[in-house]
Design an enzyme around this catalytic site. Structure first.
Site, mmCIF file in Angstrom:
data_model
loop_
_atom_site.group_PDB
_atom_site.id
_atom_site.type_symbol
_atom_site.label_atom_id
_atom_site.label_comp_id
_atom_site.label_asym_id
_atom_site.label_seq_id
_atom_site.Cartn_x
_atom_site.Cartn_y
_atom_site.Cartn_z
ATOM 1 N N CYS A 1 0.833 -1.262 -0.076
ATOM 2 C CA CYS A 1 0.201 -0.011 0.037
ATOM 3 C C CYS A 1 0.707 1.374 -0.040
ATOM 4 O O CYS A 1 1.849 1.091 0.073
ATOM 5 C CB CYS A 1 -0.812 0.121 1.243
ATOM 6 S SG CYS A 1 0.309 0.212 2.753
ATOM 7 N N GLU B 1 0.373 -0.024 16.692
ATOM 8 C CA GLU B 1 -0.407 0.904 16.031
ATOM 9 C C GLU B 1 -1.290 1.326 17.080
ATOM 10 O O GLU B 1 -1.578 2.517 17.515
ATOM 11 C CB GLU B 1 -1.412 0.723 14.791
ATOM 12 C CG GLU B 1 -2.198 1.789 14.379
ATOM 13 C CD GLU B 1 -2.996 1.519 13.236
ATOM 14 O OE1 GLU B 1 -2.610 0.734 12.207
ATOM 15 O OE2 GLU B 1 -4.140 2.180 13.248
ATOM 16 N N SER C 1 -1.036 -7.460 10.856
ATOM 17 C CA SER C 1 -2.723 -7.595 11.306
ATOM 18 C C SER C 1 -3.457 -7.389 9.896
ATOM 19 O O SER C 1 -4.294 -8.401 9.809
ATOM 20 C CB SER C 1 -2.717 -6.310 11.699
ATOM 21 O OG SER C 1 -4.073 -6.230 12.064
HETATM 22 FE FE1 SF4 Z 1 -0.886 0.782 4.531
HETATM 23 FE FE2 SF4 Z 1 -1.322 0.766 7.127
HETATM 24 FE FE3 SF4 Z 1 -1.207 3.147 5.931
HETATM 25 FE FE4 SF4 Z 1 -3.283 1.297 5.436
HETATM 26 S S1 SF4 Z 1 -2.695 2.448 7.457
HETATM 27 S S2 SF4 Z 1 -2.248 2.443 3.841
HETATM 28 S S3 SF4 Z 1 -2.120 -0.704 5.667
HETATM 29 S S4 SF4 Z 1 0.435 1.590 5.947
#
Ligand code: SF4
Length: 320
Positions: free
Chosen positions: A18, A133, A231
């Site tokens: 991502c 997180e 996760s």
């Molecule tokens: Fe990627 Fe995590 Fe950001 Fe979503 S929150 S875009 S999974 S890094």
């Protein structure tokens, strides 16, 4: 004569990296290029062993806490998952040069939590206890300002001091379906609760789950490429199972494939978590090609065009 059985492979799209993971890895790579080794990284930059090992080989030094880093001018990078406020404060106190690779979509949740707090709300964080997180989001506010809710049962049992002054935020990499059930309980019990329209699950998590949901009911087995501490990758395995695919498994590398569990399959779906590089998907496909005569088709074409800016220190200056 060909003795390998036939196997039809469907690659879920989108899958893999991502924008937040891409940015975090680039931050470490560019810091190594610009400042040289070592570059210290607090926590695995993203939850993928192959990525971490690759950066370590280039000179990144991974630590869990800043106290493990000697006094140094070398850069210190905070991982994509975000950090409690005490971490940059400690880095500043030690005059460290730090680069924050927190995904902007995680930072957005931090800002939301702060806004709710300044409006006098107690905050419910939907997430998994101990995930970095969650530790980072809880650490944006003073102790006691946030209550963690992990399950529907937790949401049913939660007793706030003032039910009229509540807000919720969520971890970005949760199961979309589980989270909407938890949110529904909170909204039923506390109709005045403030929060995002649905939840804070990011676009990448949502899109990868939807792609797996489309493919999983139609295949004999499903492989999710990703690490066991990731996760969003773990959620993809659950999504596949719930969508009706009994043989869903998470593998870090092709060497981990449990071939005995795949006995007799004729169709296979493959996806990859947001922190898993496409090279590992290729490796898995290649491992199947050794044992089967494969056909490979892609399901879904949802393009993701999101790109996040790099920290100012690492942006290339415009050509003179
Ligand atoms: Fe990627 Fe995590 Fe950001 Fe979503 S929150 S875009 S999974 S890094």
């Amino acid at each position: 004569m060909e003795t390998r059985p036939q196997l039809d492979i469907t690659l879920c799209a989108p899958r893999g990296f991502c924008a937040g993971v891409d940015r975090a890895i680039q931050i470490v790579e560019l810091a190594l290029e610009k400042y040289g080794a070592p570059v210290y990284v607090r926590h695995a930059i993203v939850h993928n062993k192959y990525v971490v090992d690759g950066l370590r080989a280039k000179g990144a030094v991974f630590v869990e806490e800043l106290d493990e880093i000697p006094d140094t001018d070398a850069p210190v990078v905070f991982s994509a998952h975000g950090v409690p406020k005490s971490v940059p404060a400690r880095a500043q106190a030690r005059n460290m040069f730090f680069l924050d690779a927190t995904c902007p979509l995680v930072s957005k949740v931090h800002v939301e939590a702060q806004r709710h707090f300044s409006e006098g709300h107690h905050i419910v964080l939907i997430g998994h206890k101990g995930h970095p997180e969650v530790v980072g989001t809880m650490g944006q506010l003073p102790p006691g300002a946030i209550s963690l809710v992990e399950t529907v049962a937790d949401a049913e049992a939660f007793v706030p001091a003032d039910p009229t002054q509540l807000a919720f935020v969520t971890q970005t990499t949760l199961s979309v379906d589980d989270t909407s059930e938890i949110v529904a309980v909170l909204r039923r019990r506390f109709p005045q609760i403030s929060g995002p329209h649905k939840e804070d699950i990011c676009y990448a998590t949502t899109n990868r789950q939807e792609a797996v949901k489309r493919v999983a009911p139609h295949v004999d087995a499903m492989i999710v490429v990703g690490s066991s501490n990731s996760s969003n990758s773990l959620r993809l395995v659950e999504v596949a199972e719930r969508a009706g695919c009994a043989r869903a498994m998470l593998v870090d590398r092709a060497a981990e494939i449990d071939w005995a569990r795949l006995d007799g399959i004729r169709t296979l779906g493959i996806s990859a978590g947001a922190s898993a590089p496409e090279a590992l998907v290729d490796e898995v496909v290649e491992a199947f090609a050794q044992r089967y005569v494969i056909t490979v088709t892609a399901s879904g074409a949802q393009r993701e065009s999101i790109v996040f800016n790099l920290p100012r220190e690492l942006r290339t200056p415009p050509a003179a």
